[in-house]
Design an enzyme around this catalytic site. Structure first.
Site, PDB file in Angstrom:
ATOM      1  CE  LYS A  26     -14.358   2.328  -2.335  1.00  0.00           C
ATOM      2  NZ  LYS A  26     -14.981   3.364  -1.505  1.00  0.00           N
ATOM      3  CE  LYS A  68      -4.004  -2.051   1.865  1.00  0.00           C
ATOM      4  NZ  LYS A  68      -5.002  -1.968   2.980  1.00  0.00           N
ATOM      5  CE  LYS A 108      -9.909  -9.444  -3.378  1.00  0.00           C
ATOM      6  NZ  LYS A 108      -9.499  -9.525  -1.722  1.00  0.00           N
TER       7      LYS A 108
END
Length: 330
Positions: free
Chosen positions: A197, A110, A194
């Site tokens: 959104k 991240k 995956k």
């Protein structure tokens, strides 16, 4: 057996959230004592507009209740409504080690190359996650492959704290394998990524709020290949988009991949996709109606969440008090 699990309150819930976590939570309610929390403190690791965060908490709560989370069976609450989470996190920061956190793969992924610009909350995320679990002396935690490292860290923190302060306070948790398998749902446009959104393509995902026509259209336009469905599941491996659609069908209907292929082997997507769309509409239609009902009564949502927080604090308070005593604080 006590199970604890959390989910970040992000808007625009999609099929991947539902089949990957939420429906497993619903099944787990009948197998163990369950505490579920909306991880709004964890969401502070990235900047989100305050109004968006507030509305997302209610939206997530509504989606969980609409999906079958029953407040008479489980405790559901917003993490920030139980300040013991943050307090225990700070105590555990004295036990956790920088080297442990530096090795966390989620931090590396991240933060990427911009580690100097990442928030301290993102780096410390695993310690708060450990506090979330240890606060309730959870025996088990449901995890996917990407979370196993976090459970190992939680165990390390629990064992080191108990050893350092000569107490038997924290329970090193075990992975929970109940509730059935959690489906790994991939993008409808790329079977190797995956469902998310954050994908710029709306056609890559099915939202829980999509109407029947939108669901059918997205399934119809989902990426596939020209070959018919095989009978042998191993032949799905080099066909990620096909494997994804078969997996979605099985997750929705409760069938194994073998059972799905036994029914559709030799057929093309002209036959399979309409069947998949019908199965999704049957699942999501009633859920969407219940979601709308909860949305229309935000006061009731707040009331249930507050009740859940009060029940959670009753369980959390003794653990936090013992942690304070162990380290020599009042």
């Amino acid at each position: 057996m006590r199970v604890v699990s959390g989910i970040q309150p992000t808007g625009d819930l999609h099929l991947g959230n539902l089949l990957g976590a939420i429906l497993r939570w619903v099944r787990m309610q009948d197998e163990a004592e369950c505490l579920y929390f909306l991880a709004d403190l964890h969401s502070l690791s990235e900047y989100i507009e305050p109004d968006v965060r507030r509305s997302s908490i209610r939206e997530m709560a509504a989606a969980l209740f609409a999906s079958g989370i029953d407040p008479s069976k489980s405790i559901l609450f917003a993490q920030s409504a139980v300040p013991e989470h943050a307090e225990l996190c700070w105590i555990l920061n004295g036990t956790a080690r920088m080297g442990w956190l530096n090795r966390m793969t989620q931090w590396k992924d991240k933060a990427g190359k911009n580690r100097e610009g990442a928030s301290v909350a993102l780096f410390d995320y695993p310690v708060l996650q450990a506090a979330d679990i240890l606060l309730y002396r959870a025996t088990h935690v449901p995890v996917g492959e990407d979370q196993k490292q976090h459970i190992e860290l939680t165990r390390d923190i629990a064992l080191k704290f108990n050893t350092d302060f000569d107490v038997d306070l924290f329970t090193p948790p075990e992975p929970f394998i109940g509730g059935g398998a959690a489906a790994r749902i991939m993008s409808l446009r790329d079977g190797r990524s995956k469902m998310s959104k954050s994908d710029p393509s709306e056609m890559s995902r099915i939202h829980l709020t999509d109407d029947d026509d939108a669901i059918a259209q997205k399934v119809r336009k989902a990426k596939t290949d020209p070959d018919p469905l095989p009978e042998d599941p191993t032949l799905l491996e080099p066909r990620p988009e096909t494997k994804n659609l078969v997996g979605i069908y099985g997750a929705v209907t409760g069938e194994t991949v073998e059972q799905v292929l036994a029914r559709f082997a030799g057929q093309g997507f002209g036959e399979f996709k309409p069947a998949l769309a019908d199965a999704l509409i049957s699942l999501l239609g009633p859920l969407r109606s219940r979601l709308e009902e909860f949305r229309r009564d935000p006061d009731e949502l707040d009331r249930i969440l507050l009740s859940g927080a009060e029940r959670a604090r009753e369980l959390a308070a003794p653990t936090l008090a013992e942690a304070y005593r162990a380290v020599g604080l009042k």
